[in-house]
Scaffold this motif. Sequence first.
Motif, mmCIF file in Angstrom:
data_model
loop_
_atom_site.group_PDB
_atom_site.id
_atom_site.type_symbol
_atom_site.label_atom_id
_atom_site.label_comp_id
_atom_site.label_asym_id
_atom_site.label_seq_id
_atom_site.Cartn_x
_atom_site.Cartn_y
_atom_site.Cartn_z
ATOM 1 N N LYS A 101 13.009 -13.084 -37.603
ATOM 2 C CA LYS A 101 12.694 -13.445 -38.986
ATOM 3 C C LYS A 101 11.723 -12.417 -39.559
ATOM 4 O O LYS A 101 10.588 -12.304 -39.097
ATOM 5 N N ARG A 102 12.214 -11.674 -40.535
ATOM 6 C CA ARG A 102 11.371 -10.669 -41.178
ATOM 7 C C ARG A 102 10.568 -11.336 -42.292
ATOM 8 O O ARG A 102 11.122 -12.017 -43.158
ATOM 9 N N LEU A 103 9.251 -11.157 -42.261
ATOM 10 C CA LEU A 103 8.381 -11.755 -43.268
ATOM 11 C C LEU A 103 8.265 -10.802 -44.450
ATOM 12 O O LEU A 103 7.876 -9.642 -44.282
ATOM 13 N N GLY A 104 8.604 -11.283 -45.615
ATOM 14 C CA GLY A 104 8.566 -10.441 -46.808
ATOM 15 C C GLY A 104 7.182 -10.325 -47.401
ATOM 16 O O GLY A 104 6.170 -10.623 -46.763
ATOM 17 N N ARG A 105 7.131 -9.912 -48.650
ATOM 18 C CA ARG A 105 5.841 -9.710 -49.316
ATOM 19 C C ARG A 105 5.172 -11.018 -49.705
ATOM 20 O O ARG A 105 3.946 -11.085 -49.794
ATOM 21 N N ARG A 106 5.984 -12.031 -49.946
ATOM 22 C CA ARG A 106 5.413 -13.284 -50.436
ATOM 23 C C ARG A 106 4.435 -13.871 -49.424
ATOM 24 O O ARG A 106 4.765 -14.076 -48.258
ATOM 25 N N ARG A 108 1.827 -12.458 -48.209
ATOM 26 C CA ARG A 108 1.117 -11.454 -47.407
ATOM 27 C C ARG A 108 -0.230 -11.158 -48.046
ATOM 28 O O ARG A 108 -0.328 -10.925 -49.253
ATOM 29 N N ASP A 116 4.191 -4.401 -42.327
ATOM 30 C CA ASP A 116 5.400 -5.229 -42.243
ATOM 31 C C ASP A 116 5.292 -6.137 -41.024
ATOM 32 O O ASP A 116 4.713 -5.748 -39.991
ATOM 33 N N GLU A 118 7.336 -9.175 -38.440
ATOM 34 C CA GLU A 118 8.587 -9.780 -37.980
ATOM 35 C C GLU A 118 8.269 -10.715 -36.818
ATOM 36 O O GLU A 118 7.406 -10.423 -35.986
#
Length: 499
Positions: A101-106, A108, A116, A118
């Motif tokens: 699961k890649r964590l986006g900008r929201r 952060r 980045d 994950e």
Amino acid sequence: MEIASDTMQQVKPSVRTGYLEGVALAQRAWAETPLSLRAALMGRLRRRIASGAVELAETVPTNLVGALNRSVADTLVSEVLPLVEACRFLECEAAWILAPKRLGRRGRPLWLAGVDAEVERAPWGIVLVLAAANYPLFLAGAQTLQALVAGNAVLWKPAPGTETAAFALRTLLIECDMNPELLTLLGSNMEAGADAIAAGVDHVVLTGSAETGTAVLHQLADTLTPATMELSGCDAVFVLQGAEIERVVQALAFGLRFNGSFTCMAPRRVFLVGMGETAVADFEARLAGALMDAAPVPISIKTFALLRELIADARKQGAEILLDGIRGESAASHAVGATLIARATPALLSMQTDIFAPILSVMRVADMDEAFAACAACAYALTASVFGPLREARVFAGKLRVGNVLINDIVAPTADPRIPFGGRGRSGFGVTRGAEGLLAMTTPRTIQTQRSHSMRAYQATGSEHIPLFAGLTEMLHGSSLRMRWAGMKRMLAAARKLK
């Protein structure tokens, strides 16, 4: 079903650390195998089981005293069919459940804008499955398959008397091209499990009694080994006003009869909520009639003594014994019919004890609050059933402190492979099956990548940085627009001074 000769030869009465080193090597190679190929093994196994379902069912004993009392047809529907459904679930769903699961900008943090993140799911390594006797193929089998798909190797300790079913499933997996080193069958004695824990497994899944769970957890505490504990039940059934009484009666009779009542989530306590005297008497009479002709089931001497104690306690405390399962010739052979206790209270031993015997206690409660309080007096919290109009039953279900709630049904729906299964309180912790159960066979591994080349974050901080950090905090989390604006100005001013 013929069991491959090498399977029997590779059964390990116990394991030591040296043996686990070879298992660990096989597990690491398996974990590096693409998930799509691990899931494909489930598809091959599913089709292989389907081509010999009856033969597989026949490897499960049908009359193991104190654990099993059923026909081959019952085994097909309660173990083989749910097992192939579990295979299909893993075959189709494991890829997205276990995908990184890649964590986006929201969400952060602002000061980590160059990082980045994950989250991966890494297998534990070597998983020890301590199996129960009452559903030796489905429960341990589904747990084993989940562990394998997640990238683990498995040590499977079957319950005494159920070894053949474990041998058969392992044979089928090997025939489907599984590396034999990924699944080791241990001896069925308690020492085999204890030796495996001492040798250094990475995760333990136990299906058993609360007493066994306590003993296993004591041993695991020395090495801080994580575990999933699927333990005993003394499950409750709530009958609300407006419930379809005939359905309730038939469901209770089924739950008490199925597998000889050797089921952790078989009904043991019935709460009649807000029923009048006439309605209660009618319900109890209909339930007694449905249970009266139930075939006697053989139970162990220990369970027989416990059942006799529960009945004696109920009589002593003023409850009414509508049906006494210990009667006549059945007592001599330790085979018992259904026991039905009316006018029960939370203080009865039968309302607090896990037992593999067909016994049911019925209690009258005035309203939902009294029902919740009476139910909470028992430490077990595995499953519960609520019978009644859907709206009221759904509200009631949402307030129950248990692992699984069934509305207008009993036992059977929990075989759905999509459903995580587990209890609370004395019924254990953690879940097996479903997406949550598959994830439980892994541990999170986070990977964070810094893409900025700035090294400012590595510099020592001093008092001159206080306005910068205080201003940043106000700007991001201030309670008003004015506070956030002031914080931003303070932060920018401090940043200019630090240049």
